[in-house]
Scaffold this motif. Structure first.
Motif, PDB file in Angstrom:
ATOM      1  N   LYS A 120      30.848  97.204  47.556  1.00  0.00           N
ATOM      2  CA  LYS A 120      31.820  96.673  46.414  1.00  0.00           C
ATOM      3  C   LYS A 120      33.091  96.396  46.990  1.00  0.00           C
ATOM      4  O   LYS A 120      33.526  97.275  48.026  1.00  0.00           O
ATOM      5  CB  LYS A 120      31.808  97.614  45.384  1.00  0.00           C
ATOM      6  N   SER A 121      33.899  95.655  46.435  1.00  0.00           N
ATOM      7  CA  SER A 121      35.198  95.460  46.914  1.00  0.00           C
ATOM      8  C   SER A 121      36.328  96.507  46.719  1.00  0.00           C
ATOM      9  O   SER A 121      35.796  97.578  45.992  1.00  0.00           O
ATOM     10  CB  SER A 121      35.819  94.170  46.238  1.00  0.00           C
ATOM     11  N   TYR A 124      37.123  97.766  43.174  1.00  0.00           N
ATOM     12  CA  TYR A 124      35.991  98.558  42.577  1.00  0.00           C
ATOM     13  C   TYR A 124      36.369  99.890  42.039  1.00  0.00           C
ATOM     14  O   TYR A 124      35.871 100.642  41.452  1.00  0.00           O
ATOM     15  CB  TYR A 124      34.573  98.292  42.848  1.00  0.00           C
ATOM     16  N   ARG A 125      37.009 100.421  43.115  1.00  0.00           N
ATOM     17  CA  ARG A 125      37.516 101.867  43.099  1.00  0.00           C
ATOM     18  C   ARG A 125      38.124 102.424  41.970  1.00  0.00           C
ATOM     19  O   ARG A 125      38.058 103.439  41.460  1.00  0.00           O
ATOM     20  CB  ARG A 125      38.153 102.291  44.408  1.00  0.00           C
ATOM     21  N   LEU A 127      37.170 101.649  39.129  1.00  0.00           N
ATOM     22  CA  LEU A 127      36.217 102.031  37.929  1.00  0.00           C
ATOM     23  C   LEU A 127      35.806 103.371  38.180  1.00  0.00           C
ATOM     24  O   LEU A 127      35.003 103.689  37.165  1.00  0.00           O
ATOM     25  CB  LEU A 127      35.088 100.959  37.951  1.00  0.00           C
ATOM     26  N   GLU A 128      35.716 103.842  39.349  1.00  0.00           N
ATOM     27  CA  GLU A 128      35.295 104.962  39.473  1.00  0.00           C
ATOM     28  C   GLU A 128      35.780 106.275  38.859  1.00  0.00           C
ATOM     29  O   GLU A 128      34.714 107.119  38.338  1.00  0.00           O
ATOM     30  CB  GLU A 128      35.394 105.569  41.178  1.00  0.00           C
ATOM     31  N   THR A 137      29.268 100.769  41.091  1.00  0.00           N
ATOM     32  CA  THR A 137      30.128 101.114  42.184  1.00  0.00           C
ATOM     33  C   THR A 137      29.584 101.945  43.308  1.00  0.00           C
ATOM     34  O   THR A 137      30.348 101.957  44.370  1.00  0.00           O
ATOM     35  CB  THR A 137      31.048 102.189  41.678  1.00  0.00           C
ATOM     36  N   THR A 325      27.977 103.369  32.974  1.00  0.00           N
ATOM     37  CA  THR A 325      27.917 102.192  33.838  1.00  0.00           C
ATOM     38  C   THR A 325      27.260 101.241  32.701  1.00  0.00           C
ATOM     39  O   THR A 325      27.817 100.009  32.574  1.00  0.00           O
ATOM     40  CB  THR A 325      27.212 102.366  34.920  1.00  0.00           C
ATOM     41  N   GLU A 329      29.132  97.763  31.422  1.00  0.00           N
ATOM     42  CA  GLU A 329      28.523  96.488  31.802  1.00  0.00           C
ATOM     43  C   GLU A 329      27.534  95.967  30.731  1.00  0.00           C
ATOM     44  O   GLU A 329      27.516  94.499  30.470  1.00  0.00           O
ATOM     45  CB  GLU A 329      27.486  96.681  32.944  1.00  0.00           C
TER      46      GLU A 329
END
Length: 381
Positions: A120-121, A124-125, A127-128, A137, A325, A329
């Protein structure tokens, strides 16, 4: 005299210790800055051939020209995709981090069909803190292991059990939309999103939150506020540092809503685990003749029983990661797809008519006269 001398030496040691700590911190910051600049220069040279939006500045990139509001930012991206539709992809700089905007199917296909490009880019961190290292993630062996464990929970026979939930929530949605028939134009996005949230919450956690009838619930407000905060943080590079983020109002708001979301999921997880434990005790006492009163198993129930190749169950923390998640999502992407479908049907009435006729044929063939009557109400939209 000895005591005075010790105090004097102690003061000097403290001074030297403080100066050493400051010097070490300064050197660390300088080294990190040089490393960042080296990476920035490498990325800039490597991606130079890719078309970029005008208005980028050194170090800050496009951050000064990007719109801050979610609606305005989305419209800005639509404008860029139209302006640069002749190129396969577009480059934007968020601070020193390059972001590729892909809006052609053949370009995106290369990434989505790859079994290697699963990392992941950097963005995305953010979202962690909410989603942990769940299926969205995570990467590498953890991602593959989780995906293998979760795949059986999406069997079609399991999903069919929730058609009643979907129909029930769809009827509520129809009743809310029906009030706008022959009225002024309105934005249906909020209605659709609440419906999707109700469906995913009951199917994922086995708990109804009545978002469509009570859109002011604490959990619903926390979900939407957290989504807004994450999107804003991703495109605002001065909010990326975790310590500095807490100095801003958004950071404190993020912490408060995160606690609401995690408390809600944790409580539901614990209730589910306790219920399964009680079921096992009843089955043991009654020689397997007593079953739970719950007729269908939610995604959470299945996660509580799923095992890996070594026979290990997921921890409660891992279950919370996956439930959070799929809550995020599941409702967000589904609502976006439903809204897009409704928009296209509104743009092409002839296709809407074909769809309407097809649904009538299906309902007639299946003998669902009551459902067909309910479908008649949709023709007014």
């Amino acid at each position: 005299m000895v005591a005075v001398w010790l105090v004097h030496v102690g003061q000097k040691l403290l001074l030297w210790g403080a100066l050493s700590a400051i010097s070490l911190a300064g050197v660390t910051l300088i080294l990190r800055f040089l490393q960042m600049m080296a990476t920035y220069a490498h990325n800039w040279l490597q991606m130079r051939p890719i078309t970029s939006v005008s208005g980028a500045y050194p170090l800050v990139g496009h951050s000064l020209v990007l719109k801050q509001g979610g609606k305005e930012f989305f419209q800005q991206l639509i404008h860029y995709s139209e302006e640069y539709r002749h190129v396969p992809m577009l480059k934007l700089w968020l601070g020193t981090v390059p972001v590729m905007a892909m809006f052609k199917a053949e370009t995106i296909e290369v990434i989505l069909t790859s079994s290697k490009q699963i990392d992941k880019s950097h963005l995305y961190r953010f979202l962690e803190p909410w989603l942990g290292l769940g299926l969205l993630t995570s990467t590498g062996n953890k991602w593959r292991s989780r995906r293998k464990m979760l795949t059986p929970t999406f069997q079609f026979t399991i999903l069919k059990e929730f058609l009643d939930v979907m129909n029930e929530q769809a009827n509520i949605l129809v009743n809310k939309l029906e009030k706008h028939v022959d009225g002024e134009k309105f934005n249906c996005f909020f209605y659709i999103t609440l419906c999707a949230l109700d469906i995913i919450c009951e199917t994922a956690m086995g708990k109804s939150i009545d978002a469509q009838t009570n859109d002011d619930s604490e959990y619903v407000r926390a979900v939407y506020r957290m989504s807004d905060l994450l999107h804003r943080r991703m495109r605002t590079f001065w909010l990326w540092h975790d310590v500095l983020y807490l100095l801003f109002k958004e950071g404190r708001d993020h912490k408060r809503n995160l606690k609401i979301l995690h408390n809600f999921t944790t409580n539901v997880n614990e209730r589910g685990a306790n219920e399964i434990k009680r079921d096992e005790e009843r089955k043991s006492d009654d020689k397997g003749t007593t079953l739970s009163n719950r007729k269908r198993k939610a995604f959470l129930d299945l996660l509580l029983n799923v095992m890996d190749d070594e026979g290990n169950k997921l921890s409660l923390e891992a279950i919370r990661e996956e439930v959070d998640t799929f809550m995020f999502e599941g409702h967000d992407t589904t609502a976006a797809g439903m809204n897009w479908a409704l928009y296209l049907l509104g743009c092409y009435p002839e296709v809407q008519k074909k769809l309407d006729n097809e649904l009538d044929e299906v309902f007639v063939q299946s003998g669902e006269g009551i459902i067909k009557e309910k479908r008649r109400r949709w023709k007014t939209f």
